[in-house]
Design a protein around this motif. Sequence first.
Motif, PDB file in Angstrom:
ATOM      1  N   PHE A   1       1.037  -1.112   0.278  1.00  0.00           N
ATOM      2  CA  PHE A   1      -0.258   0.182  -0.190  1.00  0.00           C
ATOM      3  C   PHE A   1       1.034   1.241  -0.617  1.00  0.00           C
ATOM      4  CE2 PHE A   1      -4.282   0.949   0.861  1.00  0.00           C
ATOM      5  CZ  PHE A   1      -4.318   2.292   0.990  1.00  0.00           C
ATOM      6  N   LYS A   2       1.313   2.523  -1.076  1.00  0.00           N
ATOM      7  CA  LYS A   2       1.722   2.783  -1.270  1.00  0.00           C
ATOM      8  C   LYS A   2       1.976   4.454  -2.218  1.00  0.00           C
ATOM      9  CE  LYS A   2       3.988   1.027  -5.362  1.00  0.00           C
ATOM     10  NZ  LYS A   2       4.034   2.166  -6.042  1.00  0.00           N
ATOM     11  N   VAL A   3       2.050   5.049  -1.993  1.00  0.00           N
ATOM     12  CA  VAL A   3       1.870   6.256  -3.175  1.00  0.00           C
ATOM     13  C   VAL A   3       2.859   6.284  -4.402  1.00  0.00           C
ATOM     14  CG1 VAL A   3       2.854   8.653  -3.517  1.00  0.00           C
ATOM     15  CG2 VAL A   3       1.246   8.051  -1.174  1.00  0.00           C
ATOM     16  N   THR A   4       1.842   6.359  -5.496  1.00  0.00           N
ATOM     17  CA  THR A   4       3.153   6.144  -6.504  1.00  0.00           C
ATOM     18  C   THR A   4       4.076   6.260  -6.776  1.00  0.00           C
ATOM     19  OG1 THR A   4       0.668   5.681  -7.937  1.00  0.00           O
ATOM     20  CG2 THR A   4       2.431   6.342  -8.975  1.00  0.00           C
ATOM     21  N   GLY A   5       5.052   5.294  -7.310  1.00  0.00           N
ATOM     22  CA  GLY A   5       6.460   5.651  -7.419  1.00  0.00           C
ATOM     23  C   GLY A   5       7.412   5.740  -5.874  1.00  0.00           C
ATOM     24  N   GLN A   6       6.287   5.416  -4.834  1.00  0.00           N
ATOM     25  CA  GLN A   6       7.354   5.473  -4.246  1.00  0.00           C
ATOM     26  C   GLN A   6       7.344   3.476  -3.017  1.00  0.00           C
ATOM     27  OE1 GLN A   6       9.434   7.754  -2.710  1.00  0.00           O
ATOM     28  NE2 GLN A   6       8.651   9.240  -4.313  1.00  0.00           N
ATOM     29  N   THR A   7       7.835   3.756  -1.939  1.00  0.00           N
ATOM     30  CA  THR A   7       7.907   2.192  -1.264  1.00  0.00           C
ATOM     31  C   THR A   7       6.811   1.523  -0.850  1.00  0.00           C
ATOM     32  OG1 THR A   7      10.175   2.930  -0.948  1.00  0.00           O
ATOM     33  CG2 THR A   7       9.439   0.530   0.306  1.00  0.00           C
ATOM     34  N   GLY A   8       5.621   2.842   0.655  1.00  0.00           N
ATOM     35  CA  GLY A   8       5.575   2.154   0.892  1.00  0.00           C
ATOM     36  C   GLY A   8       5.038   1.023   1.988  1.00  0.00           C
ATOM     37  N   VAL A   9       3.777   0.537   2.025  1.00  0.00           N
ATOM     38  CA  VAL A   9       4.067  -0.720   3.543  1.00  0.00           C
ATOM     39  C   VAL A   9       3.642  -2.168   2.964  1.00  0.00           C
ATOM     40  CG1 VAL A   9       3.053  -0.777   5.725  1.00  0.00           C
ATOM     41  CG2 VAL A   9       3.407   1.302   5.239  1.00  0.00           C
ATOM     42  N   SER A  10       4.711  -2.911   2.751  1.00  0.00           N
ATOM     43  CA  SER A  10       3.879  -4.050   2.471  1.00  0.00           C
ATOM     44  C   SER A  10       2.340  -5.013   3.622  1.00  0.00           C
ATOM     45  CB  SER A  10       5.059  -5.541   2.532  1.00  0.00           C
ATOM     46  OG  SER A  10       4.367  -6.223   2.305  1.00  0.00           O
ATOM     47  N   ILE A  11       1.714  -5.010   3.514  1.00  0.00           N
ATOM     48  CA  ILE A  11       1.054  -5.501   4.160  1.00  0.00           C
ATOM     49  C   ILE A  11       0.483  -7.227   4.494  1.00  0.00           C
ATOM     50  CG2 ILE A  11      -1.733  -5.169   5.159  1.00  0.00           C
ATOM     51  CD1 ILE A  11      -2.069  -2.722   3.749  1.00  0.00           C
ATOM     52  N   PRO A  12       0.285  -7.644   5.085  1.00  0.00           N
ATOM     53  CA  PRO A  12       0.407  -9.097   5.177  1.00  0.00           C
ATOM     54  C   PRO A  12      -0.734  -9.528   4.936  1.00  0.00           C
ATOM     55  CG  PRO A  12       2.160  -8.884   6.964  1.00  0.00           C
ATOM     56  CD  PRO A  12       1.469  -7.475   6.758  1.00  0.00           C
ATOM     57  N   ALA A  13      -1.328 -10.672   3.978  1.00  0.00           N
ATOM     58  CA  ALA A  13      -2.954 -11.081   4.079  1.00  0.00           C
ATOM     59  C   ALA A  13      -2.888 -11.398   4.896  1.00  0.00           C
ATOM     60  CB  ALA A  13      -2.020 -12.964   3.320  1.00  0.00           C
ATOM     61  N   ALA A  14      -4.700 -11.117   4.941  1.00  0.00           N
ATOM     62  CA  ALA A  14      -5.276 -10.949   6.466  1.00  0.00           C
ATOM     63  C   ALA A  14      -4.959 -10.240   7.847  1.00  0.00           C
ATOM     64  CB  ALA A  14      -5.554 -12.354   7.095  1.00  0.00           C
ATOM     65  N   ALA A  15      -4.056  -8.849   6.880  1.00  0.00           N
ATOM     66  CA  ALA A  15      -3.351  -7.945   8.327  1.00  0.00           C
ATOM     67  C   ALA A  15      -4.347  -7.239   8.397  1.00  0.00           C
ATOM     68  CB  ALA A  15      -2.261  -7.603   8.070  1.00  0.00           C
ATOM     69  N   LYS A  16      -4.726  -6.905   9.303  1.00  0.00           N
ATOM     70  CA  LYS A  16      -5.592  -5.120  10.235  1.00  0.00           C
ATOM     71  C   LYS A  16      -4.042  -4.067  10.422  1.00  0.00           C
ATOM     72  CE  LYS A  16     -10.003  -7.137  10.339  1.00  0.00           C
ATOM     73  NZ  LYS A  16     -11.089  -8.052  11.124  1.00  0.00           N
ATOM     74  N   ILE A  17      -3.924  -3.097   9.329  1.00  0.00           N
ATOM     75  CA  ILE A  17      -3.190  -2.098   9.803  1.00  0.00           C
ATOM     76  C   ILE A  17      -3.624  -0.862   9.837  1.00  0.00           C
ATOM     77  CG2 ILE A  17      -2.399  -2.171   7.599  1.00  0.00           C
ATOM     78  CD1 ILE A  17      -0.104  -2.072   8.894  1.00  0.00           C
ATOM     79  N   ALA A  18      -2.779   0.514  11.036  1.00  0.00           N
ATOM     80  CA  ALA A  18      -2.972   1.945  10.639  1.00  0.00           C
ATOM     81  C   ALA A  18      -1.840   2.648   9.522  1.00  0.00           C
ATOM     82  CB  ALA A  18      -3.614   2.393  12.019  1.00  0.00           C
ATOM     83  N   LEU A  19      -2.467   3.308   8.556  1.00  0.00           N
ATOM     84  CA  LEU A  19      -1.015   3.553   7.680  1.00  0.00           C
ATOM     85  C   LEU A  19      -1.638   4.753   7.719  1.00  0.00           C
ATOM     86  CD1 LEU A  19      -0.914   0.439   5.014  1.00  0.00           C
ATOM     87  CD2 LEU A  19       0.238   1.409   6.830  1.00  0.00           C
ATOM     88  N   VAL A  20      -0.753   6.347   7.529  1.00  0.00           N
ATOM     89  CA  VAL A  20      -0.853   7.495   7.088  1.00  0.00           C
ATOM     90  C   VAL A  20       0.094   7.507   6.080  1.00  0.00           C
ATOM     91  CG1 VAL A  20       1.217   7.868   8.551  1.00  0.00           C
ATOM     92  CG2 VAL A  20      -0.999  10.093   7.940  1.00  0.00           C
ATOM     93  N   SER A  21      -0.926   8.747   4.760  1.00  0.00           N
ATOM     94  CA  SER A  21       0.225   9.394   3.932  1.00  0.00           C
ATOM     95  C   SER A  21       0.757  10.656   3.646  1.00  0.00           C
ATOM     96  CB  SER A  21      -0.833   9.032   2.166  1.00  0.00           C
ATOM     97  OG  SER A  21      -0.400   9.685   1.590  1.00  0.00           O
ATOM     98  N   ASN A  22       1.514   9.932   4.552  1.00  0.00           N
ATOM     99  CA  ASN A  22       2.286  12.608   4.544  1.00  0.00           C
ATOM    100  C   ASN A  22       2.742  12.649   3.822  1.00  0.00           C
ATOM    101  OD1 ASN A  22       4.606  11.709   3.622  1.00  0.00           O
ATOM    102  ND2 ASN A  22       5.634  10.701   5.191  1.00  0.00           N
ATOM    103  N   GLY A  23       1.615  12.724   2.656  1.00  0.00           N
ATOM    104  CA  GLY A  23       2.166  13.827   1.561  1.00  0.00           C
ATOM    105  C   GLY A  23       3.632  13.154   0.151  1.00  0.00           C
ATOM    106  N   THR A  24       4.279  12.329   1.113  1.00  0.00           N
ATOM    107  CA  THR A  24       5.066  11.934   0.254  1.00  0.00           C
ATOM    108  C   THR A  24       4.845  10.048  -0.542  1.00  0.00           C
ATOM    109  OG1 THR A  24       6.808  13.457   0.758  1.00  0.00           O
ATOM    110  CG2 THR A  24       7.909  11.442  -0.531  1.00  0.00           C
TER     111      THR A  24
END
Length: 537
Positions: A101-124
């Motif tokens: 789960f990421k911004v286009t062209g960036q690294t982002g965060v890999s979310i494992p199968a069946a996982a629930k996670i809190a994320l934030v997009s900081n503009g980058t």
Amino acid sequence: MATVNFTTNLALALPTTGDLSGTWGTAVNTGISELVDQALGYQAFSATGGSDTLTIPDAATGVARSIYIQLNGTGGGTVNVPTTKTKMYFVFNNTASAITFKVTGQTGVSIPAAAKIALVSNGTDVIPAINYFSTAISAAANTGSMIPFYYANQAAFPSAATSHGAIAHSHADNAMYFAHSSAWWRLLDEYTDVTVAQGGTGLSTLTANNVILGNGTSTPLFVAPSTAGNVLTSTGTTWASTAPAAGGVTTFTAGTTGFTPSTATSGAVTLAGTLATANGGTGATSATAAMASLMGFTTTATAAGTTTLTNTSSYYQQFTGTTTQTVRLPVTSTLVTGWTFHIVNNSTGNVSVQSSGANAVITVLPGTTAMCTCIGITLTTAADWESGLTDFSTATGTGSVVLSTSPTLVTPLLGTPSQGVLSSCTVDGTNKVGYLNIPQTGAAKTASYTLVVGDVGKFVVLGTSGLVVIPASVFAVGDAISVVNNTTAAITCTSSAITAYIGGTNTVRTSFSLATRGVCTILFVTTTVVVITGNVS
């Protein structure tokens, strides 16, 4: 929706003072309320296993606006969110494989199968939203796991600058707030009327069927329908429901139509008369008069002059007299395609039809009729006209009438022409039409003369000092030429360029002698072989 400004992150409508007067419902519902409802809600998205993109469009629904997103479908790929939108995401990877789960062209965060996670997009890029809790996450009975965001009032909120993207609940005013740009922003809810400054009306209800009037920064004013038949009338400063002014027609004119009104001031207005041609009518009161008006008939005596036609000229143009005439067709830009003139030449001279640019269109011979039709409206040349002869009262004259390229005449009666030439004609499709006598080819030859194709079927006379030379590769099989020696002595002729035989012999002769007052015939059995018969040796 008239609002053109939108919030940076959730792309909510951001009206300013005075915006959306009278149209708050659509703007607030579709541009703010429904989108806030979406932003605080849950949406499911079917991942493809490849590179998927979620959006937050201005004043329109978009999956990336929702705070909680459940990813279904096929895992193993990436899900991209908008680059410039800074916001929270709670993501549930409900697939069998990890998803980035990421911004286009960036690294982002890999979310494992069946996982629930809190994320934030900081503009980058997208990063984990939580890495520290001041108190442990508790699991209250029957409520599930919770992260505290409850506060007694707004004064108890943490700094918005350090809580960018956070959501908080203020118990004192029963409202939700969102931290953005160093400030806490109250979210719309069903318990709070949207103020005029926020793009609303500040009212909970609107009186049915009333007209809403803007009232600056205050709540709107209303105009009731009042009496049936009333109209909304300006008073100069506001609007009111008033009865329409009494009265009827004050001024009426039929202009140049040709109609005459029965009255000019009151009551029902009745028109009488005939509609003028310039206004699309006929200007006539009967069918015959209408036909004469629309089609028309004009006759002109030829005078070796020019008749210039316009878009008001008669359809039928007749020319009489004893000399020629030029007809200049109208400028095509003043016509429409299909406009036709019927030109009848009943004179004894030719009628030359030209385009408006003086280009030849057709020559109408005496006793014939031509139709000239406009097929284009941009040129002044003959290219914008199609023409053809349609009638023949006679077929005589000084011009030529061409029926077709190769006409077939069935049992024609050709008569006895005084002149004319039939060339390349045959009697049976193969053999050429011959002479009923044998014509002489020119004057007697008094010098060496080489036979030519024009001599075929004729006789050549040799005078004193005359002789003939037979050329090679000039004549066709079957060509025959007669030669007459009209002198008192034998004449030797030359046949060396071809293979020549004297009839009844098998000896090739390069020359032959034609006896005095003798006649011989030279017959081409091939293009290079001839047999010579007659008074020859």
